[in-house]
Write a protein that holds these residues in place. Structure first.
Motif, short mmCIF file in Angstrom:
data_model
loop_
_atom_site.label_atom_id
_atom_site.label_comp_id
_atom_site.label_asym_id
_atom_site.label_seq_id
_atom_site.Cartn_x
_atom_site.Cartn_y
_atom_site.Cartn_z
N GLY B 1 57.74 43.49 28.44
CA GLY B 1 56.46 42.81 28.50
C GLY B 1 55.47 43.55 29.39
O GLY B 1 55.77 44.62 29.92
N GLU B 2 54.33 42.98 29.56
CA GLU B 2 53.26 43.59 30.35
C GLU B 2 53.57 43.50 31.84
O GLU B 2 54.20 42.54 32.31
CB GLU B 2 51.94 42.85 30.01
N ASN B 3 53.13 44.51 32.58
CA ASN B 3 53.26 44.52 34.04
C ASN B 3 51.91 44.89 34.63
O ASN B 3 51.36 45.95 34.32
CB ASN B 3 54.32 45.53 34.47
N VAL B 4 51.35 44.02 35.45
CA VAL B 4 50.05 44.26 36.06
C VAL B 4 50.24 44.44 37.56
O VAL B 4 50.82 43.57 38.22
CB VAL B 4 49.08 43.09 35.79
N GLU B 5 49.76 45.56 38.08
CA GLU B 5 49.83 45.81 39.51
C GLU B 5 48.42 45.81 40.10
O GLU B 5 47.49 46.37 39.48
CB GLU B 5 50.52 47.15 39.78
N GLN B 6 48.28 45.23 41.27
CA GLN B 6 46.96 45.05 41.88
C GLN B 6 46.99 45.56 43.31
O GLN B 6 47.93 45.28 44.07
CB GLN B 6 46.59 43.57 41.85
N HIS B 7 45.92 46.28 43.70
CA HIS B 7 45.81 46.83 45.05
C HIS B 7 44.35 46.80 45.52
O HIS B 7 43.45 46.96 44.69
CB HIS B 7 46.29 48.29 45.07
N PRO B 8 44.10 46.60 46.81
CA PRO B 8 45.09 46.32 47.86
C PRO B 8 45.46 44.84 47.88
O PRO B 8 44.83 44.04 47.19
CB PRO B 8 44.34 46.73 49.12
N SER B 9 46.42 44.47 48.68
CA SER B 9 46.78 43.06 48.79
C SER B 9 45.82 42.32 49.73
O SER B 9 45.58 41.13 49.56
CB SER B 9 48.22 42.91 49.29
N THR B 10 45.27 43.04 50.70
CA THR B 10 44.23 42.47 51.56
C THR B 10 43.13 43.51 51.74
O THR B 10 43.40 44.72 51.75
CB THR B 10 44.77 42.05 52.95
N LEU B 11 41.91 43.02 51.89
CA LEU B 11 40.76 43.90 52.02
C LEU B 11 39.76 43.23 52.95
O LEU B 11 39.35 42.08 52.71
CB LEU B 11 40.14 44.16 50.65
N SER B 12 39.37 43.93 53.97
CA SER B 12 38.41 43.39 54.92
C SER B 12 37.19 44.30 54.94
O SER B 12 37.33 45.51 55.13
CB SER B 12 39.05 43.30 56.31
N VAL B 13 36.01 43.73 54.72
CA VAL B 13 34.78 44.52 54.69
C VAL B 13 33.72 43.82 55.53
O VAL B 13 33.79 42.61 55.77
CB VAL B 13 34.25 44.74 53.25
N GLN B 14 32.73 44.60 55.93
CA GLN B 14 31.60 44.04 56.68
C GLN B 14 30.58 43.52 55.68
O GLN B 14 30.39 44.11 54.58
CB GLN B 14 30.97 45.15 57.53
N GLU B 15 29.94 42.43 56.03
CA GLU B 15 28.91 41.86 55.15
C GLU B 15 27.91 42.94 54.77
O GLU B 15 27.44 43.71 55.62
CB GLU B 15 28.20 40.71 55.86
N GLY B 16 27.60 43.01 53.47
CA GLY B 16 26.66 44.01 52.98
C GLY B 16 27.32 45.24 52.41
O GLY B 16 26.71 45.98 51.62
N ASP B 17 28.57 45.47 52.79
CA ASP B 17 29.30 46.61 52.23
C ASP B 17 29.80 46.27 50.83
O ASP B 17 29.71 45.12 50.38
CB ASP B 17 30.49 46.96 53.12
N SER B 18 30.35 47.29 50.16
CA SER B 18 30.95 47.09 48.84
C SER B 18 32.45 46.90 48.96
O SER B 18 33.07 47.36 49.91
CB SER B 18 30.66 48.30 47.94
N ALA B 19 33.01 46.23 47.97
CA ALA B 19 34.46 46.03 47.90
C ALA B 19 34.94 46.43 46.51
O ALA B 19 34.27 46.13 45.50
CB ALA B 19 34.82 44.57 48.17
N VAL B 20 36.08 47.09 46.47
CA VAL B 20 36.66 47.52 45.20
C VAL B 20 38.12 47.10 45.14
O VAL B 20 38.89 47.37 46.07
CB VAL B 20 36.56 49.05 45.00
N ILE B 21 38.49 46.46 44.07
CA ILE B 21 39.88 46.04 43.84
C ILE B 21 40.35 46.68 42.54
O ILE B 21 39.63 46.64 41.53
CB ILE B 21 39.99 44.51 43.74
N LYS B 22 41.56 47.25 42.58
CA LYS B 22 42.04 48.01 41.42
C LYS B 22 43.30 47.40 40.82
O LYS B 22 44.16 46.90 41.54
CB LYS B 22 42.32 49.45 41.84
N CYS B 23 43.38 47.47 39.50
CA CYS B 23 44.56 46.98 38.78
C CYS B 23 44.99 48.00 37.74
O CYS B 23 44.14 48.68 37.14
CB CYS B 23 44.28 45.65 38.11
N THR B 24 46.29 48.09 37.54
CA THR B 24 46.83 48.89 36.45
C THR B 24 47.68 47.99 35.55
O THR B 24 48.21 46.98 36.00
CB THR B 24 47.69 50.05 36.96
N TYR B 25 47.78 48.38 34.29
CA TYR B 25 48.59 47.62 33.36
C TYR B 25 49.47 48.59 32.57
O TYR B 25 49.21 49.79 32.54
CB TYR B 25 47.73 46.76 32.43
N SER B 26 50.51 48.06 31.94
CA SER B 26 51.48 48.95 31.32
C SER B 26 51.44 48.92 29.79
O SER B 26 51.81 49.90 29.14
CB SER B 26 52.90 48.57 31.79
#
Lengths: 113, 114
Positions: B1-26
């Motif tokens: 079946g499908e496997n989805v991985e997500q990173h990072p598990s926690t992300l801390s940013v300053q207000e106004g900055d950008s945030a990026v969350i990444k996922c891969t699938y199989s």
């Protein structure tokens, strides 16, 4: 707006009890799902139903069963609750249509002591 | 079946900055990729989704990109605000399968510091 309602927000049950978690949706959705949410593990699919009286096992069905006697209602049953079933349970529904999203209920936090 | 991985598990940013969350699938059959936001004590809610025939989609401060060849997709949040603080889940699904199951990543807890 789609409404998915789970009957209990919090439940505390004893080991060995039979537990029923109820979910009702008001949008005539064909598909309904039960997920379990645990920290660091995301949402894991327990069971789903694509139509009335139809059900399919998800990825972690052991220790659970389901019932869908009416289109709007999907019940999750823990036949004999165990402490490792302490978790947040999320119900979801969706219309059976190309790439339509899931709509979630507010969740039931179950504690088994 | 499908496997989805997500990173990072926690992300801390300053207000106004950008945030990026990444996922891969199989599973190359996956063709629909929604993102959900779950605020503390609330239900997961759909914030944006992308289909496999599109490479990028944007909705105000939120964007999602998809690379089918590499089997990964990302959520981008620009000009972050404290109300963006939540857990974000990516998911993959396919309508080509017999039953349209959704597979979720493990979640990213985003903290936006004022």
């Amino acid at each position: 707006d789609v409404k998915v309602t789970q009957s209990s927000r919090y439940l505390v049950k004893r080991t060995g009890e039979k537990v029923f978690l109820e979910c009702v949706q008001d949008m005539d959705h064909e598909n309904m799902f039960w997920y379990r949410q645990d920290p660091g593990l995301g949402l894991r699919l327990i069971y789903f139903s694509y139509d009335v009286k139809m059900k399919e096992k998800g990825d972690i069905p052991e220790g659970y069963s389901v019932s869908r006697e009416k289109k709007e209602r999907f019940s999750l049953i823990l036949e004999s609750a165990s402490t490792n079933q302490t978790s947040m349970y999320l119900c979801a529904s969706r219309r059976e249509r190309y790439n339509s999203p899931l709509h979630f209920g507010n969740g039931t936090r179950l504690t088994v002591t | 079946g499908e496997n989805v991985e997500q990173h990072p598990s926690t992300l801390s940013v300053q207000e106004g900055d950008s945030a990026v969350i990444k996922c891969t699938y199989s599973d190359s059959a996956s063709n629909y990729f929604p993102w959900y936001k779950q605020e503390l004590g609330k239900r997961p809610q759909l914030i944006i989704d992308i289909r496999s025939n599109v490479g990028e989609k944007k909705d105000q401060r939120i964007a999602v990109t998809l690379n089918k060849t590499a089997k990964h997709f990302s959520l981008h949040i620009t000009e972050t605000q404290p109300e963006d603080s939540a857990v974000y889940f990516c998911a993959a699904s396919s309508d080509r399968m017999t039953f349209n199951k959704f597979y979720f990543g493990s979640g990213t807890k985003l903290n936006v510091k004022p």
